[in-house]
Design an enzyme around this catalytic site. Structure first.
Site: not given
Length: 615
Positions: A547-548
Site C-alpha cells: 500500500h505504498s
C-alpha cells in the site's frame, strides 16, 4: 495499426495528453477522458507488459503467483537495511504490468473512512465530496438487507462481490469468535464510518465471469477495442523524465524497459530515448515508488537530492520523494480442522489444479474455487479499554490525542482466511488458517529518491516500517487480539503445537499456554518477556502491505507538498500527478479503491479544465 503495442515507432510524436503510468489511477483517468471525448489524443505509457487476458491476472485464485521470483507482472523494490526490522531489507512489490497493482493485488474491497479523506484538508477531497465518485466506479453485489444502498453504486464498471466461492463455515466461525472479543458483526464495514466491525469481506471480482476487476480490463481495454477513440497505449517503456520548457511540461522522454524487452541488433535503435510531446497535459501516474523518481529526473525535487544525483534543478519542491507511507503487515498461521473443500491450501500445494478449475468455472455445479482468494473475513478494529490500559504510556498518550475522541478511526485491520500463505514445500500437506494484522495509520515514514539521472539507476529507498516505536506497540495489541479470536474458533485444532507461524515464547511462560477451548471472557495473560517475544516476532516478519503512498503529497509547498488540490505540480505548468503518491496522510484499509478514486477525481478535474461538457 494496433492502438496498444510495445513498439514506440507505431505511435505519433505528439498527442494531447500523456499519462505516464498505466496503473489503477492512470487507466481510470485515461479511460474516462477517452470515453467522454473521443477526439482527444491520449497516450498511456506503461513500463510493464500488456495484461489483456493474462491468466494469472484475470483469474483471482492465481494472485500469489505474481510474487514469485522472476515474475513478469510485478516489480520489486528493495529498501535499505533497517535495525528496526532486525537488520532486514524489506522488499516492496508493486504492479509491473498494465493495470498496475490492481492487476496483482489480493482484491480486497476496502474503502477508507470518510474522516480519512477529510484529514487531507483539501477543498474538493472530503469524504462527502468523494462519495459520488466511489458510487460511480462500482457495481455492488451484496444483498444483505442491513446495507445502506445510498453508500454504494450499482451501475459502475468495477464489480464488487463475494466472488465465486466462500468458505461459509469458516466465516461463521470467525465472526462468532470475534464477537466474543468485542467486535460487532456488521453488514458493511465500508460505509465510511464503521470502525469496529467484522464482516464477510467482499472482493473486486465479477460474480458472473469470476474475473478480477482491474482498471485495465474494466475501463481501458473496452475503449481500446472500440473504433471510436483517440486512446493509445505504449507498453514495456519506462518514462525517464518529463520534458519542461520555460516552466511548462511539454512532453516526456521514454525508453524500452530492459526487464521486459530483449533488444536485438535489429531493434537496438528503438533503445534510444524517444521524446513524445504533449500539447495539453502530462500526467504522472506511475505510483508512489516511481512518480517521485520521474519528477526528480525531470529536475523537480529537493535541491540537495538533485545536486547529488547530477540533475539540474528546474523547480525546487523539497517534498518530492518524502512522506513515504505503507501499512505494516504480519501474518500468523495455525493448523485447522477444515476440510479440503473449505480450504485454499490445495491450490498452494498442488492438490487443486488451476487449469482444471478454470475449465470448470462455467459448468453447472462447479465449485468456482478459481474465483476465490481465501480473504474471506476482515475487520476494522479499535482496541478495548483493557487493551489500551495494558499498553505503554507512550501508546496511551497518542491514542488519547489522535483516536480517543474520534470513534470513526480504527487502529488496525484484521484479516482471517482458510489457508497458509507461506511456503507449502516445508510443511505437511494439510489445511491451515491465517490471521493477518496491519495498522491503519502508522506513524513511521520513509522516503525514496533517485541516485542518478538514468532510469535504471538504483534508488535510495527507506521503507520506514517501525521507524516509530508507537507502531510496534500497536502491532503487539493486534497480535493479542487475533490470538483471542483464533483460540475461540472451532476451526482451530488447539494448543501451542498447532501454531505454525507465531512468536516463540519461553517454555512455561504465560504466553506459551494456548488454553483451548476457552470460556467466553477469558483473556490470555502475558509477562514482559512474552511482550518482547511478540515484538521480536513482529520485527522479524513485519512487511509491506503493498500500500505504498504519500511521496508526492497533496499539500501546500511550504508544508512539504508536491501537488495542489487540482493535482498540479508546484512550480510547473501543464504537469499533474494522479496516483496514491498524492495522499498526504493514510487511509484505513487496502488502498485499491482509493487509487481508483484518485483516477476518477483526476478525470473530473481534467474534464473541467478541458471544457468537456456533461462529464
Amino acid at each position: 495499426m494496433s492502438n496498444i503495442s510495445n513498439n514506440s515507432a507505431q505511435f505519433p510524436d505528439e498527442v494531447d495528453i500523456i499519462v505516464a503510468g498505466g496503473g489503477s489511477a492512470g487507466c481510470t483517468l485515461a479511460g474516462r477522458l477517452a470515453a467522454a471525448d473521443p477526439s482527444l489524443s491520449i497516450l498511456v505509457i506503461e513500463a510493464g507488459i500488456n495484461n489483456k487476458d493474462v491468466p494469472n491476472v484475470v483469474h483471482p485464485a492465481m494472485y500469489l503467483s505474481h510474487l514469485v521470483p522472476g515474475s513478469k507482472t510485478a516489480t520489486f523494490h528493495k529498501a535499505k537495511k533497517s535495525e528496526k526490522l532486525n537488520n532486514r531489507e524489506a522488499i516492496v512489490p508493486i504492479g509491473g504490468c498494465l493495470g498496475g497493482s490492481g492487476s496483482i493485488n489480493f482484491m480486497m474491497y476496502t474503502r477508507g473512512q470518510g474522516i480519512d479523506y477529510d484529514d487531507w484538508n483539501t477543498e474538493g477531497w472530503t469524504g462527502k465530496d468523494l462519495l459520488p465518485l466511489f458510487r460511480k466506479m462500482e457495481t455492488y453485489h451484496n444483498d444483505d438487507p442491513g446495507v445502506d444502498k445510498s453508500f454504494h453504486g450499482y451501475e459502475g464498471p468495477f464489480h464488487v462481490s463475494h466472488g465465486g466461492y466462500r468458505s461459509d463455515a469458516f466465516q461463521e466461525d470467525c465472526i462468532r469468535a470475534a464477537t466474543e472479543t468485542g467486535l460487532k458483526d456488521v453488514p458493511d464495514a465500508n460505509n465510511l464510518t464503521e470502525a469496529n466491525g467484522i464482516q464477510r469481506w467482499l472482493k473486486w471480482i465479477n460474480p458472473a465471469t469470476g474475473r478480477r476487476q482491474d482498471a485495465a480490463h474494466a475501463i481501458l481495454h473496452p475503449i481500446l477495442e472500440s473504433n471510436r477513440t483517440g486512446l493509445q497505449v505504449l507498453t514495456e517503456h519506462k518514462v525517464v523524465k518529463v520534458v519542461i520548457s520555460n516552466g511548462r511540461a511539454t512532453g516526456v522522454e521514454c525508453v524500452p524497459n530492459i526487464l521486459t524487452q530483449t533488444l536485438t541488433p535489429a531493434t537496438q535503435a528503438l533503445a534510444n530515448p524517444k521524446v513524445i510531446k504533449a500539447r495539453k497535459y502530462v500526467v504522472v501516474s506511475a505510483g508512489a515508488l516511481s512518480s517521485p523518481c520521474i519528477l526528480e529526473r525531470s529536475g523537480i525535487g529537493s535541491k540537495s537530492v538533485l545536486n547529488k544525483a547530477r540533475v539540474p534543478v528546474v523547480s525546487e519542491v523539497p517534498g518530492v520523494g518524502a512522506n513515504y507511507m505503507d501499512h505494516n503487515l504480519y501474518f500468523m498461521a495455525y493448523n485447522s480442522n477444515l476440510t479440503e473443500e473449505e480450504s485454499f491450501d490445495p491450490f498452494l500445494d498442488g492438490r487443486r489444479s488451476f487449469d482444471d478449475e478454470i475449465a470448470a468455472f462455467s459448468k453447472p455445479g462447479s465449485s468456482k474455487h478459481i474465483a476465490w482468494t481465501a480473504m474471506d473475513i476482515a475487520a476494522k478494529v479499535r482496541p478495548t479499554e483493557g487493551e489500551i490500559a495494558s499498553a505503554p504510556d507512550s501508546f496511551q498518550k497518542l491514542w488519547k490525542r489522535d483516536y480517543e475522541s474520534r470513534p470513526e478511526r480504527p487502529l488496525m485491520v484484521a484479516v482471517l482466511g482458510p489457508t497458509h500463505l507461506g511456503d507449502h514445500s516445508v510443511i505437511p500437506v494439510s489445511q491451515y488458517m491465517t490471521a493477518a494484522i496491519f495498522l491503519s495509520y502508522p506513524y513511521g515514514r520513509g522516503y525514496i529518491h533517485i541516485t542518478g539521472p538514468d532510469v535504471n539507476d538504483e534508488n535510495d529507498f527507506d521503507c520506514g516500517i517501525l521507524s516509530d516505536d508507537w507502531d510496534l506497540d500497536a502491532l503487539v495489541i493486534g497480535y493479542k487480539r487475533q490470538r483471542e479470536i483464533v483460540r475461540r474458533m472451532k476451526s482451530f485444532v488447539g494448543g501451542a503445537e498447532s501454531v505454525v507461524l507465531g512468536p516463540k515464547f519461553r517454555e512455561g511462560s504465560k504466553g506459551s499456554k494456548w488454553d483451548y477451548p476457552t470460556a467466553n471472557g477469558a483473556v490470555t495473560q502475558y509477562d514482559p518477556e512474552d511482550d518482547e517475544a511478540i515484538k521480536t516476532f513482529i520485527r522479524d516478519t513485519v512487511a509491506t502491505t503493498w500500500h505504498s503512498c504519500g511521496t508526492c503529497a497533496m499539500k501546500p509547498l511550504k508544508d512539504g507538498g508536491v501537488v495542489d488540490g487540482r493535482l498540479n505540480v508546484h512550480g510547473v505548468e501543464g504537469l499533474k500527478v494522479a496516483d496514491l503518491s498524492i495522499m498526504p496522510s493514510n487511509i484505513s484499509g487496502n488502498t485499491y479503491a482509493t487509487a481508483l478514486l484518485v483516477g476518477e477525481k483526476a478525470a473530473v478535474i481534467l474534464a473541467e479544465e478541458l471544457g468537456i461538457q456533461d462529464f
